[in-house]
Each structure stands twice: as C-alpha cells, then as structure tokens.
Enzyme design. Structure first.
Site, mmCIF file in Angstrom:
data_model
loop_
_atom_site.group_PDB
_atom_site.id
_atom_site.type_symbol
_atom_site.label_atom_id
_atom_site.label_comp_id
_atom_site.label_asym_id
_atom_site.label_seq_id
_atom_site.Cartn_x
_atom_site.Cartn_y
_atom_site.Cartn_z
ATOM 1 C CE LYS A 1 -45.246 -18.042 -11.961
ATOM 2 N NZ LYS A 1 -45.494 -16.454 -12.364
ATOM 3 C CB SER B 1 -44.949 -13.798 -15.671
ATOM 4 O OG SER B 1 -44.075 -13.151 -15.085
ATOM 5 C CB SER C 1 -42.233 -15.847 -13.365
ATOM 6 O OG SER C 1 -43.287 -15.233 -13.129
#
Length: 465
Positions: free
Chosen positions: A64, A163, A139
């Site tokens: 990420k 997330s 996210s």
C-alpha cells in the site's frame, strides 16, 4: 524465481490500465532481486536452512502506497506530498524483504487513508476487477484490487476502520486485521498518534487463506509470541456465534439479502459438517457501532493528549486547510482534495460539540468490549457481515458514508478479525464474512478461514464465470 516475477510483471502490465491499482512499479529492481534469488538457490545451502532463514524467498508482493518502500512515492494520495519519495522501508516492509519477499510496486489508497473508496487527486481512481464500475473499497483498495486480479501474491495493508477488510471483501480475497499492538505500524503516513495507536493495525491480504499465517508471523516479528499460532485448532471445539446485522442503525444500510443468505449457508455448513451448534446472538450495543467508533477514535488518550485532527493532516505541516473554503473550491473544480476528505474535515468539528454524549459513547464502547470478550472467551468465533452491501458503484459511498461501521467497531474493540470470501453473488460480485475472536486468538479465525475456503471455494478469478 525470474520466471515467477516476470509472470506477475506481465500480468500487471496487462490489467493495470483497466484497474489502476499499481501506482508506481519497481519492475527492474524486482527482476534483479529475482536473479539474486536464483543465484542463491543454485549455489546456496540445503533447502531446509533457506526456508527457515527466508520463509518468503522470491515471493512477489505489493505494498500500500501509504507505507514507506525505499525509492517509491509515499504520498497517501495527498497532492502536496506528490514529490515525497521514501528513503527507508516501513518496519513490516523491511521484515518482508528480509524474509526474501520481492516488492513489485506500491498500490493506490484513499486520500490520507480515510475513506472507503480508493480515489485521490494524485493517482485517480482504482477499479474493481469483477466490475470496473464498482469500488475496490478503502483505504487499502489498491491491494484488494491487485490481489483479486492475480497481479500479486501478498499485500501489505493497514486498517483503522476496516481498511484491510472492506477491500478484501469487495474484491473477494482474504484479509486479516490482527489483535491490536502485535504488528508494528511504523513507517506509514499518516501514522496513528495518541489514542489511535490502539486502533490502527497493519496486516496481510492475500488470495489464499493458508498464506495469512506465514505472512503474519513475518510481519509480527518478535511480537508473534503474543499470538497462539503454534496451537492446533480443533474446529469442533470452537464455540460459534452468529449475528446477522447490527440491530438496525439509522446511519447504516440494511444488510443485503445475498450477504445474509451466504452467512446462513456458512452456519448450515458448520452445523452439518462439524456437528457444532451455532449460537445466534443479538448484541444491543452493536447498533451504535458508528457512534462508538467515532467517539473513541476522537477521544483523548490516558495522558490527556488530543487526537490528531484530520484538517492538520490535510495540510501536512504546511498551511492549514479550511474545509468550507475547500468545499467552495471543489464546487468549481479548483480544490486539490477529494470530496470525502473535505466532508470529513467539516464533520470533524461537529463530533466535539457534544462532549457529554461523547463520554457516554466511550463508556459504552468499553462496556461492549467487556461483553464481547466474555462472549467469545478462549474458544469463541463470531460470524458477522463484512459490510452491509456488496461492492457499490463508484461515488455511491458518499450517499451512505457510515457503512464502514460493520468493520470499524472491531478496531476500537481491539479484536482480531479475518475477512473470508464466500464466492460470487448473482451480479458476479464477491460475497464474504468477518470471523471475529477474542484478543490474541488470531489462530482461531485463521483456522476457520482455511476451513471455509475449502468449503466455499475462496477467491474466484475475475472473468472466470
């Protein structure tokens, strides 16, 4: 190893123009690292020794973009950080590299990791591999998308309100939010401060349930001793509990029929195959999940330190950001921020207006934590929806902004949760379920995830059906 890495590089080149999940690659470095692995294997010691030293030797991974990966951007989707390049590795990234893993690149996230659609003004929007018109969640949405599209083996995600689990659910893969405080969060932006350090978790995402545990061991490092990963799990002895929905919160959508149906099938399978009785429960306080999460995440820590304000993060040590002014600019296409980020900045001030109500909600959260720990005990697993709806269409989360409450509540309760895919629904979109256990009982949810993968098929290649 070169062949493996080349295959994944080709796959990313093939599908990334459609899904926009990998926002910056390091293919050349990855191929050089693969070459070194092949060299090591051709001249190195016996297999057993290598496996112990490098448990993830040659495994392609993605990270990420909110995590530092040396030489890669680390903007978290914030325009005024678009020139920030990581000069070191986040702790978990470093541990994975030391274990032999090969990062292929970094993946998209929502602006400042605070929304459940992965879209920002730096990299644009990421699309769901099962339907490009659908969201990937946030996210860690780029990770969910890249794994579902078979572009990576392991993903590094973080989770303060779901997330890891929402993207894993929307994209039909596995994601694990570990017990709080076991895996280090160092080296990500934004990192948690104050009370939020107890709620933010870093964890693994992957296509196959059996990969969760070895990756979790590497990520946790010495902290893994707190978990019981060496304990053998007898599924027949687990006390299963099931809750269909949160009790009907006014802030959250009702749970889709297909999600409820999938959950019922899991209950039926557990009862018929394992001979267990799944206990239906109704935990009244879960109805206030969003309010509890919101109050707890914005409360002061034990030293009286205020939670970091989102508007300060938006400014990132620069000029302060005025959400109302940003909204005006957004309406004429002049803002460098996304609408969800601006909306969060506006609502942040409202949360602190009713301080007595907030204190009551924090107290309710502590009481819910005790109730949940007592219910689950040393051998309990709760089945609970991952989200009230299947992957919604782009932009629609803004209409139901609090649906993330189904995952967020477990962050403030500090419990380990594994999101497990359950095949595809009538529209060809992934279904799934959350498996929840008491603190430090991650081994139970991981074992049940492996069992359900065999029973329900786990990850399904997009476009296969």
């Amino acid at each position: 190893c070169i062949e493996v890495v080349e295959a994944y590089v080709e796959r990313i080149k093939e599908v990334n123009p459609l899904i926009n999940a990998v926002v910056k690659d390091r293919f050349e470095e990855a191929l050089q690292e693969a070459q070194q692995v092949d060299k090591l294997l051709s001249e190195g010691p016996g297999d057993d020794c290598l496996e112990e030293k490098f448990p993830l030797l040659g495994v392609p991974i993605t990270v990420k973009e909110a995590f530092s990966l040396y030489g890669m951007p680390n903007t978290s989707g914030l325009v005024n950080r678009r020139n920030v390049i990581a000069t070191s590795d986040a702790t978990v990234v470093s541990r994975l590299k030391q274990a032999g893993a090969i990062p292929l690149g970094v993946t998209n996230c929502s602006e400042l990791c605070m929304w459940y659609e992965s879209s920002n003004r730096v990299y644009g929007r990421t699309n769901n591999p099962y339907d490009l018109q659908r969201i990937v969640g946030g996210s860690s949405g780029g990770e969910g998308s890249v794994l579902a599209a078979a572009c990576s083996v392991i993903g590094v995600g973080s989770d303060i309100g779901g997330s890891i689990r929402m993207p894993a659910f929307f994209n039909g893969v596995f994601g694990h939010k570990p017990t709080t405080g076991v895996v280090p969060n160092d080296g990500q932006f934004p990192n948690a401060h104050g009370v939020r350090t107890s709620y933010l978790c870093t964890g693994p995402m992957c296509r196959y349930a059996e990969d969760l545990e070895p990756v979790l061991r590497v990520m946790a490092g010495p902290g893994v001793s707190k978990l019981k990963l060496n304990e053998k799990v007898s599924l027949e002895k687990i006390k299963f509990h099931c809750m269909d929905h949160d009790g009907g919160s006014i802030f959250v959508s009702p749970v889709d029929k297909e999600i409820l149906q999938a959950q019922r099938k899991v209950v039926e399978h557990l009862e018929s195959d394992l001979g267990v009785r799944v206990q239906r429960v109704a935990i009244h306080k879960m109805k206030y999940s969003f309010q509890i999460w919101s109050a707890m995440i914005s409360s002061k820590d034990s030293d009286g330190q205020e939670a970091q304000r989102f508007t300060d993060l938006l400014g990132d040590h620069g000029k302060p950001v005025w959400p109302l002014w940003e909204l005006m600019k957004w309406l004429v296409g002049m803002s460098s921020h996304t609408l969800p980020a601006i909306a969060l900045g506006l609502t942040e001030k409202l949360v602190n207006l009713n301080l007595s109500g907030k204190a009551k909600l924090v107290s309710m959260g502590k009481s819910l934590q005790e109730e949940m720990e007592a219910l689950l005990g040393p051998d309990g697993v709760l089945l609970y929806p991952s989200h009230p709806t299947i992957a919604p269409k782009h932009h629609s989360p803004i209409c139901m902004p609090f649906n993330f409450a189904y995952t967020a509540i477990f962050n403030v309760l500090g419990l380990p949760v594994t999101q497990c895919p359950l095949g595809l629904g009538s529209e060809g979109l992934p279904l799934g379920i959350q498996l929840v256990a008491a603190a430090y009982n991650d081994h139970l949810t991981l074992a049940v995830a492996q069992y359900l993968e065999k029973a329900f098929g786990g990850w399904v290649l997009p476009g296969k059906v």
